[in-house]
Structure formats: C-alpha cells, structure tokens
Write an enzyme that holds these catalytic residues in place. Structure first.
Site, short mmCIF file in Angstrom:
data_model
loop_
_atom_site.label_atom_id
_atom_site.label_comp_id
_atom_site.label_asym_id
_atom_site.label_seq_id
_atom_site.Cartn_x
_atom_site.Cartn_y
_atom_site.Cartn_z
CE LYS A 122 -4.43 -1.52 1.78
NZ LYS A 122 -5.50 -1.29 2.76
CE LYS A 204 -8.40 -12.72 -2.58
NZ LYS A 204 -8.09 -12.41 -1.21
CE LYS A 207 -12.12 -4.02 -1.51
NZ LYS A 207 -12.97 -3.94 -0.33
#
Ligand code: TRP
Length: 340
Positions: A122, A204, A207
C-alpha cells in the site's frame, strides 16, 4: 434450585470479521467470505464489522464513504446475515476500537509493522500518502479482534500475516498481565474456493484491479454476461479442471462449483466435448442465479434507510457493551486510574 435451572446456556465460540466499506465487493469476496458468514450464525456468535476506520487509511470521499457503509450493511443482510442473531455495526460507532488500538500500539514493535507485506504494497501504491494510520493498520485490526475475546477469524491468505501479528500482540500482553485476551485462531472455510481474475486468472480477483477483471456483487445481468464472455481462457479448447495449465477454464469451473452447480468432476464430465462458449454461458447463468436474489434483497433494504440505521444503532449498542467489558479490564491492567 434444580440442576437444569443451574445450567447456563452454553457459550458459543465468537467469530469476528470485518470488511472495508471502500471499493466494490466482488464475486470473489462473496464466494470467499460473505456467503460463508451467514452459515456460521447458528454455531457461533458472529460479529461482522463495517471497518470504516480502516478505510480512511487511504483517502476517501466522505459522502461516498458514508453511502458505502450503508450499502455494506445492506449487503451483509442481503447475503443472509440476520442482524438479530449476529452483530452488524460500524467500527467508528464503537470508540473502544480506537482506545484499545492505542494501548496495543504500545505493545507493538516498529519492526513488526515494517515487515507487513500489505503495508509495503500500500505504501508503494499510495506513495503520496504514507500516513501513520496505514502503518498501524494491523494494530487497529488486532484491537477489532481482541476487543470481543474472539475465538475464530475467517480470513483469506492476504490477512494471515495480520492475524499472526494480532496473536503475537495478544500473547505479549497476556505474558505481562495474565490472561486478558483470548488468543484467536484463523478460520479457513472448508470449501474455500478462491476466485481468480477474469483477465489474469493466475491472480486473485480483486476490487482494486480494472473493472473487466471482476464481477461486482451488484453488477446487472448484462454486465455479468459481458464480463464472463470476455474472460481469458486458453487455446486448447478442452474443458478440464487444471489450474496449473488451464487457469482461466479452471476458474470458471471452480466458480460454478462454488455456486452449487456440482463438483468439479461432475461439471467436467457434464461439459466434456463442449466449447468454451457453453462453459461461459453456464457460468454466467450460475452467477446471475446467485446474485439476482441477493441484489433484489439489497435494493429493498437500501430503500429502507430507517431500518438500516436502526440495525446499525442497535447493534452498535451491543457491540459497545461487549467491547467495554474487555477495554475496562485492559485499562485496569495497564494502570489507568479507576473511574469513580
Ligand atoms: N483488514 C481486513 C481486510 O482488509 C479487514 C479487517 C479489519 C478485518 N479488521 C478485521 C478482518 C478483523 C478480520 C478481522 O480484509
């Protein structure tokens, strides 16, 4: 007093999980997490939080965040969670999360947080906003879990490292002050089908990836049909479950199987000799059949703001009560002055 009257109702193990009200929930979130949540309600005391405090570790549009919190409450309920059996509440409505988080910060080492892979990812992604909240995110998550004396935490692989840290913090605290926290375990659902990206089926479904890589929980049937039609497969034309060599085809088979269309073997036999067009059409039908009733229920709920607000308020009251029991104990242990 008779023996029967003496018996307390047996305490069920406690399950805690949280979902951030940011971004769009996907079919992957549904299959991997949400749809299992409602199945746990009878066997466990379940607490499902809308973790809005975690969400602001990256910049959010306030109006949108508020809307998404309500939407997530509606999605939780539409997916079968009964707010009379399980707790559905906003994290920010229970101040104990922030208070315990501060105390746990003082029992967490910089080095431990620096090792967290999600933080590193992040920080790289939001290089213009590497704030302290992003860094201590796992401590807030530990507070979420420990506040309710949680026994089990359903988590995907991406949150395993955070859960490990939570256990370490709890053990460290207990080592100093005695048995204050229950040490939580990860709960891996028995049928833990992992849903992969439609465009890059070795990754995976997420979103945070581009729109065409995932099916959103609230996508309309035409959008679902279009996205699955464009899903990446391979060129050998054979419908076979083989995630190593045929990740795209295997992903579609596994989605169908997860949605109750049969075992992988049954589906493989049934579809043998057919083209990928058929495979995709069948997958689309399964997905739409699953999401349509959920979406209908969602629409009904989201139109009833007063009901949703009532659920959130009432459940936050219960959550506050439970959270404060642990918090008061912790505050006493660390030596905060007693309240009159
Ligand atoms: N960090 C989790 C995620 O992004 C969300 C979360 C917050 C959570 N607190 C939690 C999950 C406690 C399980 C338990 O997926």
């Amino acid at each position: 007093m008779s023996e029967v009257q003496n018996q307390k109702p047996e305490k069920k193990p406690i399950i805690f999980s949280g979902i951030q009200p940011s971004g769009t929930l996907t079919l992957g979130n549904y299959i991997g997490a949400l749809r299992n949540f409602s199945k746990l309600q009878d066997e466990y005391d379940c607490i499902y939080s809308i973790v809005d405090m975690h969400a602001i570790t990256v910049r959010q549009n306030p109006a949108e965040l508020r809307r998404r919190c309500m939407e997530l409450a509606a999605i939780y309920i539409a997916s079968g969670i009964d707010p009379k059996k399980s707790l559905i509440y906003c994290q920010s409505h229970v101040p104990g999360h922030a208070e315990l988080s501060w105390i746990l910060n003082c029992f967490t080492y910089m080095g431990e947080l620096q090792r967290m892979t999600q933080y590193k990812d992040k920080a790289a992604k939001h290089a213009d906003n590497i704030n302290a909240g992003l860094f201590t995110y796992p401590v807030l998550m530990a507070a979420d879990i420990l506040l309710y004396q949680t026994n089990l935490v359903p988590v995907g692989v991406d949150q395993k490292q955070h859960l490990e840290l939570c256990r370490d913090i709890a053990q460290r605290f207990n080592g100093v002050y005695g048995d204050v926290f229950t040490i939580p375990e990860g709960y891996i659902p028995k049928v833990g089908a992992k849903v992969m990206s439609l465009q890059e089926p070795t990754r995976k479904m997420s979103k945070s990836d581009p729109e065409d890589t995932y099916v959103a929980l609230l996508d309309d049937p035409d959008t679902i049909r279009r996205k699955i039609k464009r899903a990446v497969t391979d060129s050998d034309g054979e419908i076979r479950y083989d995630p190593e060599n045929k990740p795209g085809v295997s992903n579609l088979l596994s989605i169908m199987s997860a949605l109750g269309a049969g075992t992988l073997e049954e589906l493989q036999n049934e579809l043998a000799g057919q083209g990928y067009g058929t495979l995709k059409a069948r997958t689309t039908d399964c997905v739409i059949a699953t999401l349509e009733p959920l979406q209908a229920e969602f629409k009904r709920l989201i139109a009833d703001k007063a009901y949703l607000q009532g659920v959130l308020d009432e459940n936050a009251r219960t959550a506050n009560y439970l959270a404060n029991k642990t918090l008061r104990k912790v505050q006493k242990k660390v030596g905060f002055a007693s309240r009159g």
